[in-house]
Design an enzyme around this catalytic site. Structure first.
Site, mmCIF file in Angstrom:
data_model
loop_
_atom_site.group_PDB
_atom_site.id
_atom_site.type_symbol
_atom_site.label_atom_id
_atom_site.label_comp_id
_atom_site.label_asym_id
_atom_site.label_seq_id
_atom_site.Cartn_x
_atom_site.Cartn_y
_atom_site.Cartn_z
ATOM 1 N N GLY A 111 -0.732 -2.084 6.028
ATOM 2 C CA GLY A 111 -0.607 -3.281 6.836
ATOM 3 C C GLY A 111 -1.781 -4.217 6.674
ATOM 4 N N ASP A 137 -8.254 -1.565 5.053
ATOM 5 C CA ASP A 137 -8.337 -0.284 5.751
ATOM 6 C C ASP A 137 -8.052 0.904 4.859
ATOM 7 O OD1 ASP A 137 -5.541 -1.293 5.794
ATOM 8 O OD2 ASP A 137 -5.149 0.623 6.768
ATOM 9 N N GLY A 197 -5.098 -4.977 6.956
ATOM 10 C CA GLY A 197 -6.195 -4.037 7.073
ATOM 11 C C GLY A 197 -7.271 -4.383 8.069
ATOM 12 N N ARG A 215 -13.687 -8.341 -0.520
ATOM 13 C CA ARG A 215 -12.977 -7.894 0.685
ATOM 14 C C ARG A 215 -12.503 -6.451 0.542
ATOM 15 N NH1 ARG A 215 -7.460 -5.954 1.904
ATOM 16 N NH2 ARG A 215 -7.072 -6.486 4.100
ATOM 17 N N THR A 273 0.841 -1.200 0.000
ATOM 18 C CA THR A 273 0.000 0.000 0.000
ATOM 19 C C THR A 273 0.877 1.250 0.000
ATOM 20 O OG1 THR A 273 -1.769 -1.119 1.188
ATOM 21 C CG2 THR A 273 -1.687 1.284 1.375
#
Length: 364
Positions: A254, A233, A256, A230, A202
């Site tokens: 990370g 975050d 999420g 899905r 990310t």
């Protein structure tokens, strides 16, 4: 588990009271006029797993993104424009899991998520599951400015993109062989996404501009082999992205699911606001020394990341404060990252402990 907010405030105030409650008199005058931090993923990033050539490529890519954001801020541009300028080259670079080079879903598609937030008015925009938009961060910003909504998904987000004049980008642009091989390896060996993704690629940026305004943005392809629509975050305001001029700007990377459960980005900003409120109570009205120190801000961020770790989650965050501090906090072995400011700071790093001001508590 400790009460999260009490531990955050305690962590901040531990460095502030009673003898170090106030910053030095010169602190405010010497604060950077602008600052920026970026990330390109966090995870099991170890020196032995990266060749010198790969390291050089990542460092060059991080510096390119950092330079793009720096240029906007140095020329008096807004934090919002700087965040977008920094994220776009990372979305276009297949080294990162965002835009071109995004990971594949279980069905073999590239589905993209992004969010952005303006600290001036807390306006925000987010998109998830888009497949034909080259730079999802720009679409997220259009949602913020040109729609009555905050969060759009899938076909609806793409219909909105078309109405806003975004060109349709073919699937081939996003697909890379390395990401496809990760999906095939995952299916063949019945692995989890964590087994094939040694890093969470990310990308994100946070910035403070010369007007004192903050902004944050995040963009991702999600997790390899993600199923059933899905959502992690990165596009969730308050979890992967948050900005508020009163406290901070945060972008996360990370695992999420855990960042959503903790509400990481907003939790950090709320912790800093609570710390500032407590500090104001200790100062005389208008006392210019009542400024949260960089060390205290670091402690607040670390306390929230410790909550993520206690639940079992991996990852990291970048943080910008109204005082000009740029901070990293991660509980993994490394995080692709960089930061710069108007006082001449310019650094990029990959592994834990490579520069001052980085807190890392590796699990690996």
């Amino acid at each position: 588990m400790k009460n999260a907010m009490l531990s955050i405030v305690a962590a901040g105030l531990a460095l502030l009271v009673p003898t170090t409650a106030f910053a030095d008199d010169h602190m405010e005058a010497d604060a950077p006029k602008w600052s920026i931090a970026i990330h390109g993923g966090a995870g099991t990033i170890l020196p032995e797993n990266i060749t010198p050539e790969q390291r050089a490529a990542y460092e060059a890519a991080l510096q390119e993104a950092l330079d793009a954001g720096k240029k906007v801020l140095a020329n008096g541009g807004s934090a919002m424009d700087a965040v977008k300028a920094a994220i776009i080259p990372m979305e276009d670079n297949p080294l990162f899991n965002a835009g071109r080079g995004a990971v594949f879903t279980w069905e073999g598609k590239n589905e993209l998520d992004a969010s952005i937030m303006d600290g001036r008015d807390r306006s925000a925009g987010a998109v998830t599951g888009v497949k034909t938009v080259r730079n999802p961060i720009l679409l997220a910003d259009k949602v913020r400015t040109d729609s009555p909504h905050v969060f759009l998904m899938g076909e609806g987000a793409e219909e909105f993109a078309g109405r806003q004049g975004f060109e349709v980008t073919p699937p081939e642009w996003f697909a890379t062989e390395g990401r496809r091989e990760s999906l095939e390896r995952m299916k063949a060996r019945e692995l989890s996404a964590l087994d094939v993704d040694l890093k969470f690629g990310t990308v994100g940026a946070v910035a403070l501009d010369q007007n004192g305004d903050l902004a944050a943005g995040t963009s991702t392809g999600g997790m390899t082999g993600k199923r059933w629509g899905r959502i992690g975050d990165a596009p969730v305001i308050g979890a992967g992205t948050y900005a508020d001029n009163r406290s901070c700007a945060v972008s996360a990377t990370g695992w999420g699911e855990y960042f959503i459960r903790v509400g990481v980005a907003q939790e950090i900003c709320t912790g800093l606001r609570a710390t500032q409120t407590a500090l104001d109570l200790l100062a005389n009205p208008g006392d210019p020394r009542a400024i949260i120190s960089e060390a205290a801000s670091q402690r607040v961020a670390d306390a929230v990341m410790e909550e993520v770790k206690e639940l079992g989650g991996d990852g990291g965050i970048i943080l910008a404060t109204p005082q000009g501090h740029t901070i990293f906090s991660f509980n993994t072995a490394g995080m692709y990252r960089g930061r710069a400011n108007s006082e001449g700071l310019n650094e990029v790093a990959i592994f834990g402990g490579e520069e001052a001001g980085t807190s890392a508590t590796p699990d690996h």
